[in-house]
Design a protein around this motif. Structure first.
Motif, mmCIF file in Angstrom:
data_model
loop_
_atom_site.group_PDB
_atom_site.id
_atom_site.type_symbol
_atom_site.label_atom_id
_atom_site.label_comp_id
_atom_site.label_asym_id
_atom_site.label_seq_id
_atom_site.Cartn_x
_atom_site.Cartn_y
_atom_site.Cartn_z
ATOM 1 N N ALA A 115 0.836 -1.190 0.000
ATOM 2 C CA ALA A 115 0.000 0.000 0.000
ATOM 3 C C ALA A 115 0.874 1.244 0.000
ATOM 4 N N GLN A 116 0.347 2.294 -0.588
ATOM 5 C CA GLN A 116 1.133 3.525 -0.657
ATOM 6 C C GLN A 116 0.969 4.315 0.631
ATOM 7 N N SER A 117 1.962 5.169 0.905
ATOM 8 C CA SER A 117 1.887 6.052 2.062
ATOM 9 C C SER A 117 2.612 7.340 1.741
ATOM 10 N N VAL A 118 2.272 8.382 2.474
ATOM 11 C CA VAL A 118 2.874 9.688 2.279
ATOM 12 C C VAL A 118 3.332 10.199 3.636
ATOM 13 N N THR A 119 4.557 10.678 3.696
ATOM 14 C CA THR A 119 5.108 11.229 4.931
ATOM 15 C C THR A 119 5.530 12.665 4.712
ATOM 16 N N GLN A 120 4.945 13.555 5.478
ATOM 17 C CA GLN A 120 5.383 14.946 5.473
ATOM 18 C C GLN A 120 6.261 15.108 6.702
ATOM 19 N N LEU A 121 7.502 15.447 6.449
ATOM 20 C CA LEU A 121 8.529 15.325 7.471
ATOM 21 C C LEU A 121 8.453 16.396 8.549
ATOM 22 N N ASP A 122 7.768 17.480 8.287
ATOM 23 C CA ASP A 122 7.667 18.559 9.261
ATOM 24 C C ASP A 122 6.200 18.854 9.541
ATOM 25 N N SER A 123 5.808 18.815 10.798
ATOM 26 C CA SER A 123 4.412 19.120 11.114
ATOM 27 C C SER A 123 4.174 20.629 11.134
ATOM 28 N N GLN A 124 5.205 21.388 11.498
ATOM 29 C CA GLN A 124 5.089 22.844 11.519
ATOM 30 C C GLN A 124 6.378 23.465 10.984
ATOM 31 N N VAL A 125 6.220 24.503 10.183
ATOM 32 C CA VAL A 125 7.361 25.245 9.647
ATOM 33 C C VAL A 125 7.113 26.730 9.851
ATOM 34 N N PRO A 126 7.845 27.360 10.777
ATOM 35 C CA PRO A 126 7.751 28.814 10.917
ATOM 36 C C PRO A 126 8.817 29.482 10.057
ATOM 37 N N VAL A 127 8.468 30.595 9.443
ATOM 38 C CA VAL A 127 9.412 31.282 8.575
ATOM 39 C C VAL A 127 9.064 32.769 8.561
ATOM 40 N N PHE A 128 10.055 33.600 8.327
ATOM 41 C CA PHE A 128 9.801 35.033 8.237
ATOM 42 C C PHE A 128 9.407 35.410 6.808
ATOM 43 N N GLU A 129 8.636 36.467 6.718
ATOM 44 C CA GLU A 129 8.186 36.966 5.419
ATOM 45 C C GLU A 129 9.379 37.261 4.518
ATOM 46 N N GLU A 130 9.237 36.939 3.255
ATOM 47 C CA GLU A 130 10.225 37.114 2.183
ATOM 48 C C GLU A 130 11.368 36.103 2.245
ATOM 49 N N ALA A 131 11.356 35.211 3.198
ATOM 50 C CA ALA A 131 12.356 34.139 3.240
ATOM 51 C C ALA A 131 11.915 32.988 2.348
ATOM 52 N N PRO A 132 12.856 32.146 1.912
ATOM 53 C CA PRO A 132 12.485 30.953 1.142
ATOM 54 C C PRO A 132 11.971 29.855 2.075
ATOM 55 N N VAL A 133 11.199 28.948 1.507
ATOM 56 C CA VAL A 133 10.681 27.843 2.312
ATOM 57 C C VAL A 133 10.655 26.555 1.490
ATOM 58 N N GLU A 134 10.867 25.443 2.180
ATOM 59 C CA GLU A 134 10.737 24.117 1.566
ATOM 60 C C GLU A 134 9.913 23.248 2.497
ATOM 61 N N LEU A 135 8.864 22.661 1.983
ATOM 62 C CA LEU A 135 8.040 21.714 2.726
ATOM 63 C C LEU A 135 8.307 20.332 2.137
ATOM 64 N N ARG A 136 8.692 19.408 3.010
ATOM 65 C CA ARG A 136 9.178 18.120 2.529
ATOM 66 C C ARG A 136 8.084 17.049 2.505
ATOM 67 N N CYS A 137 8.155 16.230 1.465
ATOM 68 C CA CYS A 137 7.181 15.151 1.281
ATOM 69 C C CYS A 137 7.902 13.944 0.700
ATOM 70 N N ASN A 138 7.747 12.806 1.351
ATOM 71 C CA ASN A 138 8.248 11.542 0.823
ATOM 72 C C ASN A 138 7.087 10.568 0.692
ATOM 73 N N TYR A 139 7.151 9.729 -0.323
ATOM 74 C CA TYR A 139 6.077 8.763 -0.520
ATOM 75 C C TYR A 139 6.660 7.374 -0.636
ATOM 76 N N SER A 140 5.798 6.408 -0.430
ATOM 77 C CA SER A 140 6.185 5.017 -0.544
ATOM 78 C C SER A 140 5.186 4.326 -1.451
ATOM 79 N N SER A 141 5.710 3.783 -2.558
ATOM 80 C CA SER A 141 4.849 3.051 -3.474
ATOM 81 C C SER A 141 5.708 2.179 -4.359
ATOM 82 N N SER A 142 5.214 0.998 -4.674
ATOM 83 C CA SER A 142 5.957 0.083 -5.537
ATOM 84 C C SER A 142 5.577 0.244 -7.001
ATOM 85 N N VAL A 143 4.619 1.132 -7.269
ATOM 86 C CA VAL A 143 4.191 1.371 -8.644
ATOM 87 C C VAL A 143 4.254 2.867 -8.937
ATOM 88 N N SER A 144 3.994 3.205 -10.176
ATOM 89 C CA SER A 144 4.050 4.613 -10.563
ATOM 90 C C SER A 144 2.989 5.412 -9.835
#
Lengths: 115, 117
Positions: free
Chosen positions: B1-30
């Motif tokens: 079965a497929q699953s999705v993991t978002q590695l950060d539950s909360q991300v605080p950042v200041f205005e005009e700063a860059p941000v990256e929200l992380r996502c990993n998935y698990s699946s044996s098919v496309s």
């Protein structure tokens, strides 16, 4: 154009009662899906309907049922409510047959509280 | 079965700063990959999606994401965030499994992005 609409917006029920939630898809959309979003979690798939037929069902008990009408609107029914059924219920529609690649457009949800 | 993991539950950042929200998935098919945003007391709005082709996908509101098959990741990025980007972000996958073709989305737990002035 109107988006996906859901009614009611909020609902309070007591344990053991029955509830019916309603969804109207975007005009022209024939596929409707239902998701349950418990507080603090991502949405979980409940059902998908296309042309009034159930195409898929998630891991939910038989207390959950749904149907789709000729105008493509849909109802989600939950019997014998439990405290754990308290959640935001989201309806989504898509323009095609509800296949994997299609974008699902979500409504604002119905927030159900079971006391 | 497929699953999705978002590695950060909360991300605080200041205005005009860059941000990256992380996502990993698990699946044996496309898989097909999606990012949705949820503003308070609202439903989900599609930000972007990856179906095939270029691994760098551009979406609405200046967001983009890169599909990395070898790392099974689909991280969301924005070079400069605004106060109005404060919301909860969900990564989701749609998988062709067991011969079914209907669009069942499997969501991650969500990442709350808070942009501070």
């Amino acid at each position: 154009d109107a988006g996906v609409t859901q009614s009611p917006t909020h609902l309070i029920k007591t344990r053991g009662q029955h509830v019916t939630l309603r969804c109207s898809p975007i005009s022209g959309h024939k596929s409707v899906s239902w998701y349950q979003q418990v507080l603090g979690q991502g949405p979980q798939f409940i059902f998908q309907y296309y042309e009034k037929e159930e195409r898929g069902r998630g891991n939910f008990p038989d207390r959950f049922s749904a149907r789709q009408f000729p105008n493509y609107s849909s109802e989600l029914n939950v019997n014998a409510l439990l405290l754990g059924d308290s959640a935001l219920y989201l309806c989504a529609s898509s323009s095609g047959q509800g296949t994997l690649q299609e974008t699902q457009y979500f409504g604002p949800g119905t927030r159900l509280l079971v006391l | 079965a497929q699953s999705v993991t978002q590695l950060d539950s909360q991300v605080p950042v200041f205005e005009e700063a860059p941000v990256e929200l992380r996502c990993n998935y698990s699946s044996s098919v496309s898989v097909y990959l999606f990012w949705y945003v949820q503003y308070p007391n609202q439903g989900l709005q599609l930000l972007l999606k990856y179906l095939s082709g270029s691994t760098l996908v551009k979406g609405i509101n200046g967001f983009e994401a890169e599909f990395n098959k070898s790392q099974t990741s689909f991280h969301l990025r924005k070079p400069s965030v605004h106060i109005s980007d404060t919301a909860e972000y969900f990564c989701a996958v749609s998988v062709n499994a067991g011969g079914t073709s209907y669009g069942k989305l499997t969501f991650g737990q969500g990442t709350i992005l808070t942009v501070h002035p």
